[in-house]
Design an enzyme around this catalytic site. Structure first.
Site, short mmCIF file in Angstrom:
data_model
loop_
_atom_site.label_atom_id
_atom_site.label_comp_id
_atom_site.label_asym_id
_atom_site.label_seq_id
_atom_site.Cartn_x
_atom_site.Cartn_y
_atom_site.Cartn_z
N LYS A 22 0.88 -1.05 0.16
CA LYS A 22 -0.09 0.03 0.26
C LYS A 22 1.05 1.01 0.37
CE LYS A 22 -1.84 1.47 4.23
NZ LYS A 22 -0.97 3.41 4.64
N ASN A 23 1.98 1.11 1.19
CA ASN A 23 2.77 1.93 1.03
C ASN A 23 3.53 2.30 -0.11
OD1 ASN A 23 1.70 3.15 3.74
ND2 ASN A 23 2.53 2.29 4.91
N ARG A 94 -3.55 11.24 4.19
CA ARG A 94 -2.32 11.82 4.60
C ARG A 94 -1.42 11.93 3.92
NH1 ARG A 94 0.98 13.70 8.39
NH2 ARG A 94 2.97 13.46 8.47
N CYS A 118 -5.11 8.66 9.49
CA CYS A 118 -4.71 8.34 10.90
C CYS A 118 -4.68 9.65 12.11
CB CYS A 118 -4.04 6.99 11.05
SG CYS A 118 -4.01 5.38 10.09
N ARG A 123 1.71 14.36 13.46
CA ARG A 123 1.49 13.99 12.13
C ARG A 123 1.98 15.49 11.02
NH1 ARG A 123 -0.87 8.13 10.35
NH2 ARG A 123 1.54 8.49 9.26
N PRO A 124 2.52 16.44 11.72
CA PRO A 124 2.80 17.65 10.43
C PRO A 124 3.28 17.40 9.38
CG PRO A 124 4.19 18.01 12.54
CD PRO A 124 3.80 16.47 12.58
N VAL A 125 3.31 18.00 8.07
CA VAL A 125 4.15 17.69 7.15
C VAL A 125 5.50 18.89 6.44
CG1 VAL A 125 2.35 16.82 6.05
CG2 VAL A 125 2.34 19.38 5.57
N ASP A 126 6.05 19.63 7.68
CA ASP A 126 6.84 20.11 7.97
C ASP A 126 8.15 20.51 7.24
OD1 ASP A 126 7.22 18.62 10.05
OD2 ASP A 126 8.66 20.36 11.18
N LEU A 127 8.47 19.18 7.09
CA LEU A 127 9.57 18.50 7.17
C LEU A 127 9.67 18.26 4.98
CD1 LEU A 127 11.44 15.58 8.28
CD2 LEU A 127 11.15 18.13 9.09
N ASP A 308 4.51 0.58 12.17
CA ASP A 308 3.27 0.42 11.32
C ASP A 308 2.87 -2.02 12.28
OD1 ASP A 308 2.36 2.23 10.82
OD2 ASP A 308 3.47 1.86 8.23
N ILE A 330 7.72 6.59 16.93
CA ILE A 330 7.54 7.25 15.41
C ILE A 330 6.13 8.15 15.58
CG2 ILE A 330 7.00 6.94 13.26
CD1 ILE A 330 9.65 5.96 13.94
N ARG A 400 -8.63 0.19 4.47
CA ARG A 400 -7.46 0.91 4.11
C ARG A 400 -6.52 0.36 3.55
NH1 ARG A 400 -6.19 6.01 7.49
NH2 ARG A 400 -5.15 6.18 5.94
C1 UD1 Z 1 4.80 6.93 6.37
C2 UD1 Z 1 4.03 5.27 6.22
C3 UD1 Z 1 2.92 5.12 7.18
C4 UD1 Z 1 4.17 4.60 8.35
C5 UD1 Z 1 5.30 6.21 8.56
C6 UD1 Z 1 6.59 5.61 9.53
C7 UD1 Z 1 3.18 5.89 4.01
C8 UD1 Z 1 2.24 6.35 3.30
N1 UD1 Z 1 2.54 5.54 5.25
O1 UD1 Z 1 4.50 7.65 7.35
O2 UD1 Z 1 2.43 3.76 7.25
O3 UD1 Z 1 3.67 4.11 9.70
O4 UD1 Z 1 5.81 6.27 7.12
O5 UD1 Z 1 7.44 4.48 8.65
O6 UD1 Z 1 3.96 5.63 3.18
N2 UD1 Z 1 6.72 14.04 10.52
C9 UD1 Z 1 7.17 16.11 11.31
N3 UD1 Z 1 6.99 16.50 10.11
C10 UD1 Z 1 7.27 16.06 8.63
C11 UD1 Z 1 7.31 14.87 8.41
C12 UD1 Z 1 7.00 14.17 9.95
O7 UD1 Z 1 7.17 15.85 12.26
O8 UD1 Z 1 7.18 17.14 7.90
C13 UD1 Z 1 6.71 12.98 11.49
C14 UD1 Z 1 5.68 12.37 12.36
O9 UD1 Z 1 4.75 12.86 12.78
C15 UD1 Z 1 6.67 11.49 12.69
C16 UD1 Z 1 7.48 11.48 12.28
O10 UD1 Z 1 7.99 12.33 11.60
O11 UD1 Z 1 6.78 11.35 14.15
C17 UD1 Z 1 8.11 9.91 10.62
O12 UD1 Z 1 6.81 10.02 10.04
P1 UD1 Z 1 6.76 9.74 8.44
O13 UD1 Z 1 7.90 8.61 8.59
O14 UD1 Z 1 7.38 11.06 7.72
O15 UD1 Z 1 5.83 9.29 8.54
P2 UD1 Z 1 4.59 9.06 6.46
O16 UD1 Z 1 5.12 9.16 5.66
O17 UD1 Z 1 3.03 10.45 6.85
#
Ligand code: UD1
Length: 421
Positions: A22-23, A94, A118, A123-127, A308, A330, A400
């Site tokens: 899926k991912n 997301r 979820c 889970r922000p997207v700042d990075l 996961d 995580i 999902r």
């Molecule tokens: C992906 C997977 C999810 C898995 C996760 C960690 C998909 C669709 N989903 O989610 O199933 O649980 O990897 O292996 O591939 N974070 C920030 N800022 C950001 C991005 C992330 O603070 O801009 C934090 C998140 O809140 C979290 C950590 O970084 O605490 C890791 O998240 P990330 O690896 O980005 O997870 P996803 O890509 O969302």
């Protein structure tokens, strides 16, 4: 609304086919936005998250045809006709944020709603945004949307992530394929889904080196072409079904499984007393003794123990001999399955990011509620081990990420069915 009914206590035997990830599929699909030419994905999983990404891409002007009962996705983005990823679709998942990098790289502008997904932490997207900014994007956050522009196109840059993010690595990697010059991603995620994405992008004509390590180097090109690519095996579905015979006994072969997809997880299974061996077709799993050993688990980015699989591993450890400590590093709010497992007789204490599980001899069936994707399958696993009947409600979370879960488990002897509430 559907529920899953499980009657526990049966050992399992037989084979379970593992689907495409899926991912991986959710990041390969938006890669279509990088090119005018067709992208064909084979071994695609049939899941509601894939349907959501299909809907999102279609809203942007891409054509997505689902062939061979959904196992082949034929994508084509001859023209991007709409540059706004709307909140109504994005809030469902997301991974929708993954259209931002490709759309911005090809078109020079994009508007994407901030995502939902979820409920397992902030889970922000700042990075994601910082990486695109480093490549020259101008970003404006207004009314819940990211308005992104790159007049004159994105430019190669050195992006050093402060911590590992799978999604941010994917977004930056896709964007960098069409940026001018060289991009270096430092502290990049090393997940098999990243390797799969890089391999697909390379088939499309991208110049990428270092995927699977923490430094990925991308030399931007003017345009990308089409490709056909098989989606990598789903290591989370694999790990989940490896836990089924571990939790209720028997021996099951997971078709398409490979050890390099589940390294640290297999080491923990071994510690717990589960035998895993490679076969020509996949992985064979069996429990060594009557009761598993307690083990301690810390979730980490790949190749560490995956977050996961934390909920599913907890289900196994509920009946282990001794006390196990699970540390979630995580996501800060990922123990929502613990109170539900407690309803089945498990002994679990949660303090912040740590759960202490004192193994009990037996779990008892109970009505329980799924709270997120992996939590829902952990309740099914617990139900397989429990005495009596377990009814899992809110199974839309399950759909999902798991294709035909009740059929796959019934085929190896589980007493499980989907019922209408
Ligand atoms: C992906 C997977 C999810 C898995 C996760 C960690 C998909 C669709 N989903 O989610 O199933 O649980 O990897 O292996 O591939 N974070 C920030 N800022 C950001 C991005 C992330 O603070 O801009 C934090 C998140 O809140 C979290 C950590 O970084 O605490 C890791 O998240 P990330 O690896 O980005 O997870 P996803 O890509 O969302």
């Amino acid at each position: 609304m559907d529920q899953i009914l499980v009657r526990g206590g049966r050992p399992l035997s037989g084979t379970i086919p593992i689907a495409g990830a899926k991912n991986a599929c959710l990041t390969l699909m938006p890669a279509t936005l990088l090119s005018e030419e067709p992208l064909t994905l084979t071994n695609a999983p049939r899941l509601s998250d894939i349907a959501t990404m299909t809907q999102l891409l279609a809203s942007l002007g891409a054509e997505v045809a689902s062939l061979q009962s959904g196992q082949v996705l034929a994508l084509s983005s001859h023209a991007i006709t709409n540059h706004t990823a709307d909140y109504d679709i994005v809030r469902k998942m997301r991974a929708s944020i993954l259209v931002l990098g490709p759309m911005l790289a090809r078109e020079g502008h994009a508007v994407v709603s901030l995502p939902g997904g979820c409920a397992i932490g902030a889970r922000p997207v700042d990075l994601h945004l910082k990486a695109l900014e480093a490549m020259g994007a101008e970003l404006d956050l207004r009314d819940g949307y990211v308005h992104a522009k790159a007049s004159g196109g994105l430019k190669g840059a050195v992006v050093a992530f402060p911590f590992v993010s799978v999604g941010a690595t994917e977004n930056a990697l896709m964007a960098a394929t069409l940026a001018k010059g060289t991009t270096v991603l430092k502290n990049a995620a090393r997940e098999p889904e990243i390797v799969d994405l890089a391999q697909c992008l390379r088939k499309m004509g991208a110049h990428i080196e270092g995927e699977g390590t923490s430094t990925i180097t991308i030399e931007g090109v003017d345009r990308l072409g089409g490709a056909t690519h098989p989606v990598v095996t789903d290591r989370i579905e694999l790990g989940t079904y490896m836990l089924a015979p571990a939790i209720c006994g028997g021996e099951v072969e997971l078709l398409g499984g490979r050890l390099n997809l589940v390294g640290a997880f297999v080491a923990k299974l071994d510690e717990a007393g589960i035998d895993v061996s490679e076969t020509p077709r996949g992985l064979k799993v069996a429990r060594r003794n009557g009761r598993v050993n307690a083990v301690n688990v810390v979730t980490e980015p790949f190749p560490g123990f995956p977050t996961d699989l934390q909920a599913q591993m907890m289900a196994l450890l509920c009946t282990a001999d001794g006390v196990s400590v699970l540390e979630e590093r995580i996501f800060e709010n990922r123990f929502m399955h613990a109170p539900e497992l407690t309803r089945m007789g498990a002994k679990i204490d949660v303090h912040g990011g740590t759960a202490t599980v004192t193994g009990v001899e037996r779990l008892r069936g109970a009505p329980v509620m799924a709270t997120d994707l992996r939590a829902s399958v952990s309740l099914i696993l617990a139900g397989l081990a429990a005495e009596g009947e377990t009814v899992v409600s809110r199974v839309y979370h399950l759909d999902r990420g798991y294709e035909r879960v009740e059929e796959k488990l019934r085929a190896v002897g589980a007493d499980i069915e989907r019922v209408q509430a």
